[in-house]
Design a protein around this motif. Sequence first.
Motif, short mmCIF file in Angstrom:
data_model
loop_
_atom_site.label_atom_id
_atom_site.label_comp_id
_atom_site.label_asym_id
_atom_site.label_seq_id
_atom_site.Cartn_x
_atom_site.Cartn_y
_atom_site.Cartn_z
N ARG A 155 -2.76 -0.07 3.06
CA ARG A 155 -1.72 -0.44 2.09
C ARG A 155 -0.97 0.81 1.60
O ARG A 155 0.25 0.82 1.52
CB ARG A 155 -2.32 -1.19 0.93
CG ARG A 155 -1.27 -1.78 -0.01
CD ARG A 155 -1.87 -2.62 -1.10
NE ARG A 155 -2.59 -3.77 -0.61
CZ ARG A 155 -2.03 -4.90 -0.21
NH1 ARG A 155 -0.73 -5.04 -0.22
NH2 ARG A 155 -2.78 -5.90 0.21
N ARG A 156 -1.71 1.86 1.27
CA ARG A 156 -1.07 3.11 0.81
C ARG A 156 -0.16 3.69 1.87
O ARG A 156 0.98 4.09 1.59
CB ARG A 156 -2.13 4.14 0.42
CG ARG A 156 -2.65 4.00 -0.99
CD ARG A 156 -3.45 5.23 -1.43
NE ARG A 156 -4.58 5.52 -0.57
CZ ARG A 156 -5.80 5.01 -0.73
NH1 ARG A 156 -6.05 4.19 -1.72
NH2 ARG A 156 -6.77 5.33 0.10
N ALA A 180 1.26 2.18 4.46
CA ALA A 180 2.40 1.30 4.68
C ALA A 180 3.43 1.42 3.56
O ALA A 180 4.64 1.46 3.80
CB ALA A 180 1.94 -0.14 4.83
N THR A 181 2.95 1.51 2.33
CA THR A 181 3.84 1.67 1.18
C THR A 181 4.56 3.00 1.24
O THR A 181 5.78 3.08 1.08
CB THR A 181 3.04 1.54 -0.14
OG1 THR A 181 2.45 0.25 -0.18
CG2 THR A 181 3.94 1.74 -1.35
N TRP A 182 3.81 4.07 1.52
CA TRP A 182 4.39 5.41 1.57
C TRP A 182 5.46 5.52 2.65
O TRP A 182 6.49 6.15 2.45
CB TRP A 182 3.27 6.42 1.80
CG TRP A 182 3.73 7.84 1.63
CD1 TRP A 182 4.01 8.48 0.47
CD2 TRP A 182 3.96 8.78 2.68
NE1 TRP A 182 4.39 9.77 0.73
CE2 TRP A 182 4.38 9.98 2.08
CE3 TRP A 182 3.85 8.71 4.07
CZ2 TRP A 182 4.70 11.11 2.82
CZ3 TRP A 182 4.16 9.85 4.80
CH2 TRP A 182 4.57 11.02 4.18
N GLY A 187 7.15 2.96 3.84
CA GLY A 187 8.15 1.90 3.69
C GLY A 187 7.97 0.74 4.65
O GLY A 187 8.93 0.05 4.97
N SER A 207 5.58 -1.86 4.23
CA SER A 207 4.86 -3.02 3.65
C SER A 207 5.58 -4.33 3.92
O SER A 207 4.97 -5.32 4.31
CB SER A 207 4.67 -2.83 2.15
OG SER A 207 3.83 -1.74 1.91
N GLU A 208 6.89 -4.34 3.70
CA GLU A 208 7.65 -5.57 3.90
C GLU A 208 7.71 -5.94 5.38
O GLU A 208 7.53 -7.11 5.75
CB GLU A 208 9.06 -5.41 3.34
CG GLU A 208 9.86 -6.70 3.35
CD GLU A 208 11.20 -6.55 2.68
OE1 GLU A 208 12.16 -7.15 3.19
OE2 GLU A 208 11.30 -5.82 1.68
N GLU A 215 4.71 -7.51 6.49
CA GLU A 215 4.45 -8.76 5.78
C GLU A 215 3.08 -8.73 5.11
O GLU A 215 2.32 -9.71 5.11
CB GLU A 215 4.56 -9.97 6.71
CG GLU A 215 5.93 -10.12 7.33
CD GLU A 215 6.05 -11.28 8.31
OE1 GLU A 215 5.10 -12.06 8.46
OE2 GLU A 215 7.14 -11.41 8.91
N LEU A 216 2.75 -7.57 4.50
CA LEU A 216 1.47 -7.45 3.79
C LEU A 216 1.47 -8.37 2.58
O LEU A 216 2.48 -8.49 1.88
CB LEU A 216 1.23 -6.01 3.35
CG LEU A 216 1.05 -4.97 4.45
CD1 LEU A 216 0.80 -3.60 3.83
CD2 LEU A 216 -0.09 -5.34 5.38
N PRO A 232 0.65 -9.56 -1.27
CA PRO A 232 0.63 -8.80 -2.51
C PRO A 232 -0.78 -8.26 -2.76
O PRO A 232 -1.77 -8.91 -2.40
CB PRO A 232 1.00 -9.83 -3.58
CG PRO A 232 1.72 -10.91 -2.84
CD PRO A 232 1.13 -10.92 -1.47
N GLU A 233 -0.85 -7.11 -3.37
CA GLU A 233 -2.14 -6.50 -3.67
C GLU A 233 -2.96 -7.42 -4.57
O GLU A 233 -2.44 -8.05 -5.48
CB GLU A 233 -1.95 -5.16 -4.36
CG GLU A 233 -3.16 -4.31 -4.38
CD GLU A 233 -2.85 -2.87 -4.76
OE1 GLU A 233 -3.81 -2.10 -4.80
OE2 GLU A 233 -1.69 -2.54 -4.99
#
Length: 101
Positions: A82-83, A85-87, A89, A91-92, A95-96, A98-99
């Motif tokens: 998750r980190r 993918a977020t870092w 860009g 995540s979207e 299609e992760l 929500p945490e």
Amino acid sequence: MSEPNRDDTTSPYHLPVSLRREALAAWRPGLLERLRRDEVRLDASDVAEVDGPSLEGLVAFVEQRRRAGQRTTWSAVSAQLRRAATWLGFSEALELPPEGT
């Protein structure tokens, strides 16, 4: 833990601890086997190592399936995946969920 990567359509595909380019040969074939299934669930609960090229490969997998009208869901996502993918860009695009879900 359940038997990893059983070949049925209801079991999630367990991604390995290492999603790094060096380990690609170990996990990419499993994704390719599932590319044309109507629905694929991914379990990334064990992922501890991630690199950009591997995340790009996962994005390509999810996007190709989406364009074909197929669904990709996540049964679990590790904090490390998750980190990363977020870092980066992604995540979207991945299609992760929500945490905390």
